[in-house]
Scaffold this motif. Structure first.
Motif, mmCIF file in Angstrom:
data_model
loop_
_atom_site.group_PDB
_atom_site.id
_atom_site.type_symbol
_atom_site.label_atom_id
_atom_site.label_comp_id
_atom_site.label_asym_id
_atom_site.label_seq_id
_atom_site.Cartn_x
_atom_site.Cartn_y
_atom_site.Cartn_z
ATOM 1 N N CYS A 87 28.472 59.925 97.688
ATOM 2 C CA CYS A 87 29.063 61.048 98.430
ATOM 3 C C CYS A 87 28.813 60.924 99.933
ATOM 4 O O CYS A 87 29.692 61.240 100.748
ATOM 5 N N ALA A 88 27.622 60.484 100.294
ATOM 6 C CA ALA A 88 27.288 60.328 101.708
ATOM 7 C C ALA A 88 28.223 59.322 102.374
ATOM 8 O O ALA A 88 28.740 59.561 103.482
ATOM 9 N N THR A 94 31.222 58.427 101.323
ATOM 10 C CA THR A 94 32.590 58.971 101.305
ATOM 11 C C THR A 94 32.812 59.961 102.433
ATOM 12 O O THR A 94 33.834 59.909 103.137
ATOM 13 N N PHE A 95 31.872 60.869 102.652
ATOM 14 C CA PHE A 95 31.997 61.844 103.736
ATOM 15 C C PHE A 95 32.042 61.159 105.092
ATOM 16 O O PHE A 95 32.803 61.563 105.988
ATOM 17 N N GLY A 96 31.201 60.128 105.254
ATOM 18 C CA GLY A 96 31.182 59.413 106.533
ATOM 19 C C GLY A 96 32.513 58.755 106.827
ATOM 20 O O GLY A 96 32.988 58.771 107.970
ATOM 21 N N ARG A 128 35.525 61.715 107.267
ATOM 22 C CA ARG A 128 35.224 62.920 108.055
ATOM 23 C C ARG A 128 36.362 63.332 108.982
ATOM 24 O O ARG A 128 36.520 64.522 109.283
ATOM 25 N N ALA A 156 27.230 64.658 105.187
ATOM 26 C CA ALA A 156 27.001 63.335 104.593
ATOM 27 C C ALA A 156 25.513 63.032 104.502
ATOM 28 O O ALA A 156 25.033 62.493 103.494
ATOM 29 N N GLN A 202 23.630 64.766 101.453
ATOM 30 C CA GLN A 202 24.166 64.622 100.099
ATOM 31 C C GLN A 202 23.108 64.200 99.074
ATOM 32 O O GLN A 202 23.064 64.710 97.956
#
Length: 442
Positions: free
Chosen positions: A326-327, A329-331, A334, A359, A362
């Protein structure tokens, strides 16, 4: 350990899908309302933040049903399962009514939170409808926890998924005024939510009462459906600390949102976009935590502490892998995710920055949820509640406020405080779980 992780994931998958479906409804509401204006989005965010604490307190009470049902199921005691269903449903009904009445009579308090006046005026009708929808939603959650406690996790998932197209269609009709329906905008989203939640509860109630899967628990109701204070004490022993735990975490995010709202509607809308995205990924962690908690509680019913340790360790490793994914993916996304909610340049830019902070937390967000769930599974709730309170309210919120206002970091400062609070909660809870399991294995 790999086998234990697989079993937990199989149990968790329907829970996760159901949780994601519920969260998707909030994201869809935000996106459909945000298409009208960012102030409509900010008003929705204000209501969600204001009612989030009492709502999750209600959810905490429903968790007691799955915990006690799972414990009785581990002992193969169908009579006791039925008894917990009846008393748990009655307790959660009273809780739902109390929360709904509180929100209905307290809606005018929104004027006193230092928010944009136009945002508040848009929020009050939405608050009234969302307050009413608490009742069918918590009753649905109570029946869901009953089914989940028996490890029939697909039951509620089906109705959660079915609710999505219904809610979307009602939104399309009532928010935008299509097909001759009145254009109610944000208030229309409130009506859509109330109708959808009522339909979901009634459908699940029918299945629990009539389907052969649950027949043996309903059939003994003649003997087991009676009030018993000792049973209520057992439910409250789990429900009250669980409510406080979830309430303190949700409260930290809600208070952060209200504080950020004092910085203006742009900051409030950006915060809501980032928080909605982070909340969506958190639902997977919640599903894992619930599945791990149910399996641990079932093993506790057999007093199998070696099994409890292995389940906990495997669930933690799964959470670490998921949090890392998840971290990343968010990065990477964004700058794209905010565009799904609003096209205001200022809102999108700030939301992209806040998603970087999302991120970062997470991994700790996922592991602290697992820690709390596992500890509930072994009926250790009092000390974890204190530890969570320290992490969020002694460390996280004060540090975030200091960064936001004394160091002039604004919304970014509050999110740094949230990162610190989540990290400390994760360390506290996982350390305690492994300490407790090792001690009981000796």
């Amino acid at each position: 350990m790999k086998n234990e992780a697989s079993q937990t994931l199989r149990l968790a998958f329907p829970i996760i899908i159901g949780e994601l479906a519920q969260m998707a409804l909030h994201l869809i509401d935000s996106a459909m309302v945000g298409a009208i204006s960012y102030k409509q989005l900010a008003a929705a965010a204000l209501v969600i933040n204001a009612m989030n604490i009492p709502f999750v307190i209600g959810i905490g009470m429903t968790i007691s049903v799955s915990q006690m049902v799972s414990l009785a199921n581990g002992r193969r005691d169908a009579q006791q399962v039925s008894h917990y269903l009846f008393n748990g449903f009655c307790l959660c009904t009273l809780t739902a009514l109390a929360i709904s009445i509180t929100l209905l009579f307290g809606k005018d308090y929104l004027h006193n939170l230092g928010q944009d006046p136009e945002v508040v005026e848009l929020a009050i009708p939405f608050m009234r409808l969302m307050g009413l929808s608490i009742i069918p939603m918590l009753l649905f959650m109570t029946l869901k926890q009953f089914a989940d406690g028996l490890e029939h996790t697909r039951t509620a998932m089906i109705f959660s998924l079915a609710g999505m197209p219904i809610n979307i269609m009602l939104n399309w009709l009532l928010i935008y005024g299509n097909w001759g329906f009145p254009r109610l905008e944000l208030e229309g989203a409130g009506w859509a939510t109330l109708i959808t939640r009522s339909m979901m509860f009634l459908a699940l109630l029918f299945v629990v009462l009539r389907h052969k899967t649950f027949e043996k628990y309903i059939a003994v109701g003649r003997n087991q459906w009676y009030f018993k204070w000792q049973t209520w004490r057992e439910l409250l022993h789990i429900g009250v600390p669980s409510s406080l735990q979830i309430g303190m975490e949700a409260g930290a995010f809600a208070v952060s949102g209200i504080i950020i709202g004092t910085l203006g509607a742009v900051a409030q809308a950006a915060h809501q976009i980032a928080l909605s995205s982070a909340s969506f990924t958190f639902m997977v962690s919640m599903g894992l935590a619930q599945a791990g908690s149910i399996r641990v509680s079932n093993a506790l019913g057999r007093n199998d502490w070696a099994k409890i340790f292995v389940i906990g360790k495997s669930t933690l490793v799964t959470a670490l892998i998921y949090g890392t994914f998840c971290a990343i993916t968010f990065g990477l996304l964004r700058n794209h995710l905010p565009m799904a909610f609003n096209d205001n340049t200022e809102v999108v830019t700030l939301a992209a920055l806040l998603l970087l902070f999302a991120a970062v937390f997470q991994i700790s967000d996922s592991t602290q949820a697992i820690g709390a769930g596992l500890l509930r599974g072994i009926k250790d709730v009092k000390t974890p509640t204190i530890l969570i309170g320290i992490a969020y309210w002694v460390i996280g919120i004060p540090v975030g406020y200091t960064f936001a206002f004394h160091f002039g970091m604004g919304a970014s400062g509050m999110w740094l405080g949230l990162i610190l609070g989540l990290t400390m909660a994760s360390i506290f809870l996982m350390t305690r779980f492994f300490k407790m399991t090792r001690r009981n294995q000796v």
